[in-house]
Motif scaffolding. Structure first.
Motif, short mmCIF file in Angstrom:
data_model
loop_
_atom_site.label_atom_id
_atom_site.label_comp_id
_atom_site.label_asym_id
_atom_site.label_seq_id
_atom_site.Cartn_x
_atom_site.Cartn_y
_atom_site.Cartn_z
N MET A 1 0.86 -1.20 0.00
CA MET A 1 0.00 0.00 0.00
C MET A 1 0.88 1.24 0.00
SD MET A 1 -3.49 0.34 2.11
CE MET A 1 -2.72 0.34 3.68
N SER A 2 0.69 2.06 -0.99
CA SER A 2 1.52 3.26 -1.10
C SER A 2 0.97 4.38 -0.23
CB SER A 2 1.57 3.69 -2.56
OG SER A 2 2.21 4.94 -2.65
N ALA A 3 1.83 5.22 0.25
CA ALA A 3 1.40 6.31 1.13
C ALA A 3 0.91 7.50 0.34
CB ALA A 3 2.55 6.74 2.03
N GLN A 4 1.35 7.61 -0.89
CA GLN A 4 1.06 8.82 -1.66
C GLN A 4 -0.42 9.15 -1.83
OE1 GLN A 4 3.18 8.76 -5.34
NE2 GLN A 4 4.78 10.05 -4.46
N PRO A 5 -1.25 8.20 -2.22
CA PRO A 5 -2.67 8.55 -2.41
C PRO A 5 -3.29 9.16 -1.17
CG PRO A 5 -2.25 6.31 -3.13
CD PRO A 5 -0.98 6.81 -2.55
N ILE B 119 6.12 3.06 1.43
CA ILE B 119 5.15 1.98 1.52
C ILE B 119 4.63 1.88 2.95
CG2 ILE B 119 4.81 -0.51 1.27
CD1 ILE B 119 5.30 0.95 -1.34
N ILE B 120 3.33 1.73 3.07
CA ILE B 120 2.75 1.54 4.39
C ILE B 120 2.62 0.06 4.66
CG2 ILE B 120 0.74 1.90 5.82
CD1 ILE B 120 0.21 4.41 4.24
N VAL B 121 3.19 -0.38 5.78
CA VAL B 121 3.04 -1.78 6.18
C VAL B 121 2.12 -1.81 7.39
CG1 VAL B 121 4.22 -3.87 6.84
CG2 VAL B 121 5.39 -2.16 5.44
#
Lengths: 101, 172, 672
Positions: A1-5, B119-121
């Motif tokens: 899951m990317s943080a950017q959005p 990246i969110i973990v």
């Protein structure tokens, strides 16, 4: 899951809140917009917390504090609006121009 | 692209849409209801980020209490319910659009550049840890903030109540 | 914060003692309370039923009660402790304030408390209807408080502060009726004379502090009994300098001149000043530093003794020729202070303090009695008194008791204390001084009997009908008379010597002379001298001649003139110090002033006017003013336009603000 959005959505929420503050005439609506801005900040804090994997969860704790302060702010803000309405018989922000030259 | 990503995109898109509704609708009640939806979606986003306690707080405090306060505020100030063309300050609209869009552009630019490949973990539940930390390391700010809340409560009551003289007359 | 000491080095002494417990810890109360009370009286006194006197009375009553209990503690178990509060430091010196609770201090607390409370009660009546009644009580309370600051001080710095405070308060009180020129100049005289002496004290304190590296008195005393070289080298100098300070406050020859003039103040002030506060400060200082004098500066003690003896004789002689009742008592005070100082000088610490103790009571009694007489006859001059025995029986009886006590007839207070001083002089082998002191006793008896005869015996020579004073005034007299009779019984050689133990609680182990039994030679000579003085005065003034022309009988011209002119000391000061300063020096300075300085100044003035005109016309009007006008008008025009921005609408302000934020963000992003 990317943080950017998440971050860009928060920026969008922030801008929308600002738009609301600038165009709304009713004071209560302005307060609603302020809630939007605070919410954008909350999202940022939680996202950064998750992103950095902070063991102390400081992002979440700060969010809780912001929510608390926001609740206090709404209470005081609405009380002030009430006073203004009582004295001026209106809640339209552009009619409060005591600071005018 | 994973399932979580898709869900997050949908959520964030919905978030933006309903928040736009908050500031553009010409019906005050609709604005408040849209805010409820905004907050609900925010809560869902928080769940996605495994911050379930904060999500719960949002639901309880904001949707449960603050929105009710707002509705009271709307009613007490006799804002015209239903459609109301006077709700917006049309003179400001174009300028406000420019300002808010510029801010959005600047913020997005910064976010884009700075957090390019972060990246969110997610790590599962964090509520137990949060409670421990909140009541040990952060117990002093916690107490201070509760004191602030109390002060705001008293201040709100003092501000909002009628004049003392009037109250006395009413009681008699 | 508060740092307390049981004064340990004294453990070498023989007396057992304690730290005084809770009461000693709270002794600061009696020092601080008078100042609070003075503030209260100043601000609220006028609105109270007794015009502020009740606050003063309550305060002094508390001090009396407190000090009595302390005295009781000291009598039963002995107290010696001191407390320090550190408030900062200058260089290596700690700035410390605090309070001492030991035998000497407690004795002084008690004397101040007792005499002051009686004087206060007396004053509420005596000062009734006088100008500045409330202010009088403010100063009186401050006066007592300052004295307590002085005697409670564990450091030389605090002692100096108390010392100066006492001086200021005495200035206020002596000059209470400042509308009359001589009163305000008497106040000035007291202040300046004291100030001259204070310079000595100040330098002495600096010398002591620099050579010992501390301001603490106990530390200095410790060093002076343990052979510290750095202190030893300056000991004589410091001892003499401290004594110069004591000479001012305790009115020793030749700096005694302020004290008789201080009679210009109201009588309660005289009583307080001459008995318990102010004049005892010098003796207190000498007694406090006594171990230092004994241990290191014994040569300085010879100076002390010499001046003490000169004072006791010279002042006593002047007292014989005074016509003013209060002045007789004033010179008598100087003379008695001479006894105390001489006792210190001969190494008899206890004897000096014992005389201070008894003298405080009977001199307060005599002054208050004199005040009562003056209150009744409205004059100070004994020529217009006489025959008051019948009119004022209570005043008469108490005054007589005070006189006997001062004269030194057994078994009243003065007998024991004066005898102890004579005995110690005799013991020390100072034969000449002993003879002079005995002569002093004779003189004392003579002038006191003269005063009594002229005031109370014979026929009334004044105008109107004097009446006995109010009971508010006579009650303190009676109480003081009780003290005047009994105060001496606390130190009877061979029978009960409690007083010696009280005041030596913290004394160092150095030996001082203290008679174990009566010195019958000294006792007999003192007693005979006293009786002879009484007899001669009674014979001369009562039997031989009518009091009004009695003075003529024993006039021996040159001496009499010398005495009446107070040894020409005032004239000397005026002729050789004050007038030269005023005339010669002042004239020279004046000539210099007019001829050189003034001319130069005038020249400057003319040039300045010339220059000023040019500057004003060309530069100021043409340049600066025009520029200012242009700038103000342009500001006005600009303001008229810019003010339109201030719409009072919050949203527009937010817009401006955000626009600024955007611009700055863009700048940061694009430029940096």
């Amino acid at each position: 899951m990317s943080a950017q959005p998440f971050l860009i959505a928060a920026a969008g929420l922030f801008s929308i809140g600002i738009y609301g503050i600038l165009v709304r005439r009713n004071v209560v609506m302005v307060l609603l917009s302020i809630e939007l801005i605070l919410n954008a900040v909350n999202i940022n804090f939680v996202v950064f917390n998750a992103m950095l994997g902070d063991a102390l969860l400081q992002g979440q704790i700060f969010t809780i504090f912001i929510i608390t302060i926001a609740a206090a702010e709404v209470g005081i803000g609405l009380a002030i609006v009430l006073m203004l309405f009582r004295n001026r018989k209106t809640a339209n922000i552009d009619e409060f121009d005591l600071l005018k030259w | 692209m994973e399932a979580l990503d898709i869900i997050s995109y949908f959520l964030l898109l919905g978030l933006l849409l309903v928040s736009v509704k908050v500031v553009t609708t010409s019906n005050v009640i609709h604005a408040a209801i849209s805010l409820v939806f905004t907050l609900a979606i925010t809560a869902a986003t928080f769940l996605l980020l495994s911050a379930e306690f904060v999500a719960l707080v949002i639901v309880l405090v904001y949707i449960g209490a603050v929105i009710v306060l707002f509705l009271f505020g709307i009613m007490i100030t006799r804002a015209p319910l239903g459609q109301n063309a006077e709700l917006d300050n049309d003179k400001n609209k174009s300028l406000a659009l420019v300002v808010s869009l510029s801010i959005f552009v600047i913020f997005s630019y910064v976010m884009f550049n700075t957090f390019d490949s972060q990246i969110i973990v997610t790590t599962g539940t964090s509520t137990e840890l949060l409670g421990e930390i909140l009541l040990s390391r952060f117990v002093f700010p916690f107490e201070v903030v509760s004191f602030v809340l109390l002060a705001a409560l008293i201040g709100g009551i003092t501000l909002a109540r009628q004049d003392n003289a009037l109250v006395d007359e009413n009681q008699i | 914060m508060v740092n307390s000491n049981l004064i340990t080095f004294l453990a070498e002494g023989k007396v057992t003692y304690t730290d005084g417990g809770t009461f000693a810890e709270y002794t600061w109360l009696i020092v601080v309370l008078p100042f609070i009370a003075a503030l209260l009286i100043t601000f609220f006194g006028k609105y109270l039923p007794l015009k502020g006197a009740e606050i003063a009375l309550a305060t002094i009553g508390f001090i009396f009660a407190f000090s009595s209990y302390l005295l009781y503690l000291n009598v039963t178990e002995g107290v010696a402790s001191e407390f320090f509060i550190n408030v900062g430091s200058i260089g290596s010196f700690d700035l410390e304030f605090g309070w001492v609770v030991d035998g000497l201090s407690i004795m002084m607390y008690f004397v101040v408390g007792t005499v002051a409370s009686l004087v206060f009660i007396y004053a509420t009546n005596y000062m009734q209807g006088e100008v500045r009644y409330t202010f009088f009580f403010t100063s009186l309370t401050l006066f007592a408080g300052s004295m307590l600051v002085l005697v409670s001080s564990p450091t030389l710095l605090q002692l100096l502060i108390g010392w100066e405070l006492v001086g200021v308060c005495s200035y206020l009180l002596i000059g209470h009726y400042w509308e009359k020129k001589e009163n305000s100049s008497a106040a000035m005289k007291a202040f300046i004379t004291n100030k001259i002496a204070d310079v000595g004290l100040m330098i002495g304190i600096i010398v002591l502090a620099l050579s010992t590296g501390t301001m603490r008195i106990s530390e200095i005393l410790y060093q002076s009994t343990h052979d510290y070289e750095s202190l030893k080298s300056v000991a004589y100098l410091a001892g003499v300098l401290l004594f110069i300070g004591a000479m001012g406050k305790s009115a020793q020859f030749p700096l005694h001149v302020w004290l008789p003039d201080a009679m210009a103040g109201p009588t309660p002030v005289s009583a307080l000043m001459h008995a318990a506060t102010m004049v005892t400060a010098g003796v207190y200082l000498l007694a406090r530093m006594f171990p230092f004098y004994e241990g290191m500066a014994s040569e300085a003690l010879d100076v002390v003794l010499l001046f003490g003896v000169i004072t006791l004789f010279a002042a006593g002689m002047i007292a014989i020729v005074q016509d003013d009742l209060k002045k007789v008592l004033a010179y008598s005070t100087v003379s008695q202070l001479g006894y105390m100082v001489a006792a210190i000088g001969s190494g008899a610490y206890t004897a000096a303090l014992f005389h201070l103790w008894t003298h405080a009571f009977f001199k307060a009694l005599l002054f208050l009695g004199a005040g009562s007489v003056i209150h009744a006859v409205h004059t100070n001059s004994m020529k217009e008194m006489g025959g008051l025995k019948k009119e004022m029986p209570r005043t008469y009886t108490t005054f007589i008791l005070g006189t006997i006590a001062l004269t030194g007839l057994p078994p009243l207070a003065g007998f024991f204390s004066k005898d102890e001083i004579l005995a110690s002089l005799n013991h020390g082998g100072y034969n000449t001084y002993f003879a002079i002191a005995v002569a002093g006793a004779f003189i004392t008896a003579f002038y006191m009997t003269r005063a009594v005869v002229l005031t109370f015996f014979g026929e009334y020579r004044g105008n109107g009908h004097p009446h006995e004073s109010d009971s508010m005034m006579t009650t303190p007299l009676i109480v003081l008379a009780g003290f005047a009779v009994t105060a001496g019984w606390v130190n009877i050689p061979g029978i009960y010597t409690g007083f010696t133990d009280w005041v030596t609680t913290r004394k160092n182990p150095i030996v001082e002379y203290h008679p174990e039994s009566f010195d019958y030679f000294a006792l007999t000579s003192g007693l005979l001298a006293g009786l002879a003085g009484i007899g001669l005065a009674y014979y001369v003034y009562q039997i031989l001649g009518r009091p009004e022309d009695g003075d003529e009988k024993i006039k021996v011209e040159p001496i009499w003139n010398l005495l009446e002119n107070k040894y020409y000391l005032d004239d000397f000061y005026f002729k050789y110090i004050i007038n030269p300063t005023k005339s010669t020096l002042a004239n020279t300075v004046d000539r210099f002033n007019t001829n050189i300085l003034d001319k130069a100044v005038n020249l400057f003035g003319v040039a300045a006017i010339f220059l000023g005109n040019i500057v004003y016309n060309k530069f100021d009007q043409g340049g600066i003013d025009k520029a200012l006008n242009i700038s103000s008008s342009s500001t006005d025009a600009l303001g008229a336009r810019v003010k339109l921005l201030q719409t009072g609408k919050a949203q527009q302000y937010i817009m401006y603000f955000l626009s600024g934020v955007i611009v700055i963000s863009l700048l940061i992003l694009l430029v940096l």
